[in-house]
Write an enzyme that holds these catalytic residues in place. Structure first.
Site, PDB file in Angstrom:
ATOM      1  N   CYS A 145     -17.446  -7.169   2.805  1.00 17.45           N
ATOM      2  CA  CYS A 145     -17.039  -8.116   3.844  1.00 17.45           C
ATOM      3  C   CYS A 145     -16.513  -9.352   3.130  1.00 17.45           C
ATOM      4  O   CYS A 145     -17.204  -9.897   2.260  1.00 17.45           O
ATOM      5  CB  CYS A 145     -18.255  -8.468   4.706  1.00 17.45           C
ATOM      6  SG  CYS A 145     -18.035 -10.016   5.607  1.00 17.45           S
ATOM      7  N   GLU A 180      -4.567  -5.087  -3.998  1.00 13.54           N
ATOM      8  CA  GLU A 180      -4.137  -4.810  -2.620  1.00 13.54           C
ATOM      9  C   GLU A 180      -5.156  -5.322  -1.603  1.00 13.54           C
ATOM     10  O   GLU A 180      -5.733  -4.563  -0.816  1.00 13.54           O
ATOM     11  CB  GLU A 180      -3.891  -3.315  -2.417  1.00 13.54           C
ATOM     12  CG  GLU A 180      -2.707  -2.803  -3.202  1.00 13.54           C
ATOM     13  CD  GLU A 180      -2.282  -1.390  -2.805  1.00 13.54           C
ATOM     14  OE1 GLU A 180      -3.086  -0.673  -2.190  1.00 13.54           O
ATOM     15  OE2 GLU A 180      -1.143  -1.012  -3.106  1.00 13.54           O
ATOM     16  N   GLU A 205       3.354  -1.339  -8.583  1.00  8.98           N
ATOM     17  CA  GLU A 205       3.014   0.086  -8.464  1.00  8.98           C
ATOM     18  C   GLU A 205       4.132   0.822  -7.759  1.00  8.98           C
ATOM     19  O   GLU A 205       4.680   0.346  -6.757  1.00  8.98           O
ATOM     20  CB  GLU A 205       1.757   0.283  -7.602  1.00  8.98           C
ATOM     21  CG  GLU A 205       0.463  -0.098  -8.234  1.00  8.98           C
ATOM     22  CD  GLU A 205      -0.705   0.208  -7.296  1.00  8.98           C
ATOM     23  OE1 GLU A 205      -0.601   1.125  -6.460  1.00  8.98           O
ATOM     24  OE2 GLU A 205      -1.712  -0.507  -7.396  1.00  8.98           O
TER      25      GLU A 205
END
Ligand code: GLA
Length: 694
Positions: free
Chosen positions: A124, A159, A315
């Site tokens: 979280c 990401e 990427e």
């Protein structure tokens, strides 16, 4: 290096050329393999790896007990072999002990489901335990490697929000309340902004406010909008927490975190301003014949997020991924071609996920630079080596930039607000609307930048507004001034409808722009799926339209197109109006691509914006320039040969012999072929095309 002005050009002196490499996960392999890895990296001319992205559990197997020996060894080995390191902070996937000791650190979905360890990203963003453990790990890594000669860049997390973009646990609810307090100052202001006089939603105590958890029916839209703002901001806080630690310990090392193109949950305008280098992960689908258009669009966004600075393709895959239902191979030459698409649009680094294909785990069928089949006699490896060899010769393009005269306004807040349900139609997708503008410009090789509501518009001749549903008054004023000052502007239906609190601007749609557009919109008519209408485009005939019709009254504007049927047949569908020194266009529907193309061609011609070069269909052309040098990238997305006419001599940086191309001669590009034509600009600084055929 100036810590306040770090970008790739600043530290590219340390690197011989364009960055080339990928995610490197040596902790998945016995150390004997490492020796082969570095030898192969040299062979492929890999000069940068992103190291340790998912290594938290190896680096801190037990809370507070760190094991850096293996990382020391691989950092040293890489350095001895001339490979630089984009070192990860390793916080993207917490070890299982975090969940065991701090179960409240696990994320909770809207309906109360806990997301458990066993995959990745199970934290979280508001968890105190996660933040503290991440901060400690980052300090340890930064302190240990602060002076390591291989370290050139920090890779913060990975990401962000890819799998978990929101958490609805109690800690998140408390953080949301605090964020709201900061934003509104008082409950009275919040009640007003959220319009809580509706459906008995009035709040008398901050404790009564919750995240938009699962509810009986439609949730308050401003509550949802604030939740999206809050989630983006609080994940950004996690990034900043790490960034500040790194800045304190290694002020001269630039930081990045890898973006995911047009990623809805995070307002990348806010993010990009807080990192030194923008980087992106792009996985175009080889089975989709238009995926290169989407890719060009996201690459232009990346360049724009960095205000034109170089960015890194962090990427991509050499051939096939493993997460689509069917994972189609890139055809021979396609990986090279798509890599150059990134370089053309401003990238100074071509990186992959991942270096060596894994033996086990969820990504073992994901492509890599070193495939399972090995390097001998492997198509992928041959292509990897060829690209590495070519990029190692391209240092001269490092400092060049792309210039655009057309801008598309891209506002995350408006995107969020537009797609919150309870609208006249749930079929409007902001990204599809952006594409409807971008694709015709891409097809004509007209460069495009993306701009935020706060961007300076003065360098653009044309500004495009696909569905700017939410707009601040100050932004509306700036857009009106842009037209008044001589700019050309095109706006789509359902724009200028609400302010930042998602309250309607009264006084006929689109109230903040009515005067500038010379129209009023009386009604919206959303179409059901499959329903179409037509527009009669003056001088060009009839075109299909779909999705939506505005019922428009002219208030000074002229109608360039009218609807073909329904009770508003003959009424305006596309309008044009002279406002101040400029011209505004308003499009009340979604016409088919051919009509969009005609409209944009007209607007560009009127604004004096020209295609970079006239080329056969399917050939992408992008121009980068620096000082007195220009580089024209020609990229053939067709799988067949094309011929392109040039009218000025230039040398192809990618040709084997580096031979010159004769003036007015033909250049032949094979299927998926690429050329980079370098030339000198005779009057640097003057906006002048190098190639002809305009
Ligand atoms: C993302 C992640 C990588 C990997 C790839 C697979 O981009 O950042 O760790 O999972 O997807 O395509």
């Amino acid at each position: 290096m100036d810590a306040n002005n770090k970008d790739l050009s600043n530290f590219s002196a340390k690197t011989p050329t364009v960055f080339y490499g990928g995610d490197y996960n040596p902790d998945q392999w016995p150390e004997e393999v490492w020796l082969e890895d570095v030898q192969l990296m040299r062979e492929a001319r890999v000069n940068l790896v992103s190291l340790g992205i998912f290594s938290w559990a190896r680096l801190e197997p037990v809370q507070g007990q760190y094991d850096f020996d293996w990382l020391d060894r691989i950092m040293n080995l890489l350095h001895r072999n001339g490979v630089m390191v984009d070192l990860a902070t390793a916080t993207a996937s917490p070890p299982a002990w975090l969940a065991l000791q701090y179960p409240e650190s696990l994320p909770v979905t809207k309906d109360g489901t806990t997301l458990w360890p066993g995959s990745r990203q199970q934290y979280c963003p508001h968890s105190k335990a996660y933040r503290e453990a991440a901060a400690l790990l980052v300090s340890q890594i930064a302190t240990r490697y602060r002076n390591h000669p291989a370290l050139v860049m920090w890779h913060i997390n990975n990401e962000y929000a890819c799998h978990v973009s929101e958490c609805f646990c109690d800690a998140s609810a408390a953080a949301f309340r605090e964020w709201l307090r900061q934003r509104y100052g008082s409950l009275e202001r919040l009640n007003d902004a959220w319009g809580t006089s509706f459906w008995s939603q009035h709040y008398a105590d901050w404790a009564e406010i919750n995240p938009p958890r699962t509810t009986p029916t439609q949730i308050n839209p401003t509550q949802q909008l604030d939740w999206q703002r809050f989630c983006s901001d609080s994940i950004l806080e996690c990034f900043q927490l790490e960034r500040d630690i790194l800045r304190g310990i290694t002020p001269a090392i630039p930081v990045t975190t890898n973006f995911m193109g047009f990623f809805k949950p995070l307002d990348y305008w806010k993010w990009a301003g807080r990192e030194d280098i923008v980087s992106d992960d792009a996985y175009p689908d080889p089975s989709d014949s238009t995926s290169h258009v989407d890719t060009a669009m996201r690459f232009d966004l990346m360049r724009s997020l960095g205000q034109g600075k170089s960015w890194i393709l962090m990427e991509q895959v050499t051939s096939q991924v493993n997460w689509r239902p069917q994972n189609v191979l890139k055809r021979p030459g396609q990986m090279r071609m798509w890599s150059y698409q990134a370089v053309a649009r401003g990238a100074n680094g071509i990186m992959f996920f991942q270096w060596r294909a894994s033996r086990s785990g969820a990504e073992k069928f994901h492509g890599a630079l070193v495939p399972h089949v090995g390097t001998t006699n492997s198509r992928v490896w041959r292509e990897v080596k060829q690209l590495g060899q070519e990029l190692s010769q391209l240092s001269e393009v490092l400092y060049s930039r792309v210039t655009a005269e057309v801008a598309i306004l891209m506002d995350w807040e408006s995107w969020w607000a537009l797609e919150i349900p309870s609208k006249p139609s749930t079929s409007i997708s902001f990204i599809n609307q952006v594409k409807a503008y971008y694709a015709p410009l891409f097809a004509k090789n007209i460069p495009v930048d993306f701009v935020s509501p706060e961007s300076d518009l003065s360098k653009y001749r044309v500004v495009l507004l696909p569905n700017l549903y939410l707009v601040k008054e100050s932004t509306a004023q700036r857009l009106n001034q842009f037209v008044a000052g001589g700019g050309k502007l095109v706006m789509s239906f359902f724009s200028g409808i609400v302010n930042e609190e998602d309250h309607i601007y009264l006084g006929c749609y689109p109230a903040p722009f009515r005067e500038m557009l010379g129209i009023r919109v009386e009604e919206f008519d959303p179409y059901v799926p499959g329903q179409t209408n037509s527009i009669n485009l003056a001088g060009y005939g009839e075109y299909k339209c779909e999705l939506w019709s505005d019922v428009i009254d002219l208030e000074g504007a002229e109608a360039l197109a009218t609807y073909g049927s329904d009770f508003y047949a003959g009424k305006p569908a596309l309008t044009r109006y002279h406002y101040g020194k400029g011209v505004s266009y308003y499009l009340g529907t979604q016409p088919e691509a051919a009509a969009m193309s005609l409209l944009l061609a007209r607007v560009c011609a009127e604004a004096g914006v020209k295609p970079t070069l006239a080329v056969p269909e399917g050939v992408e052309v992008v121009r980068r320039e620096t000082g007195d040098s220009a580089y024209l990238f020609l990229i053939n997305h067709n799988n067949t040969n094309v011929e392109i006419t040039l009218d000025q001599p230039a040398s192809n940086l990618l040709s084997q012999k580096n031979e010159s191309v004769e003036a007015a001669s033909l250049i032949s590009l094979e299927g998926y072929g690429v050329a980079i034509l370098a030339s000198k600009i005779s009057n640097p600084g003057i906006d002048q095309p190098v190639m002809g055929n305009k």
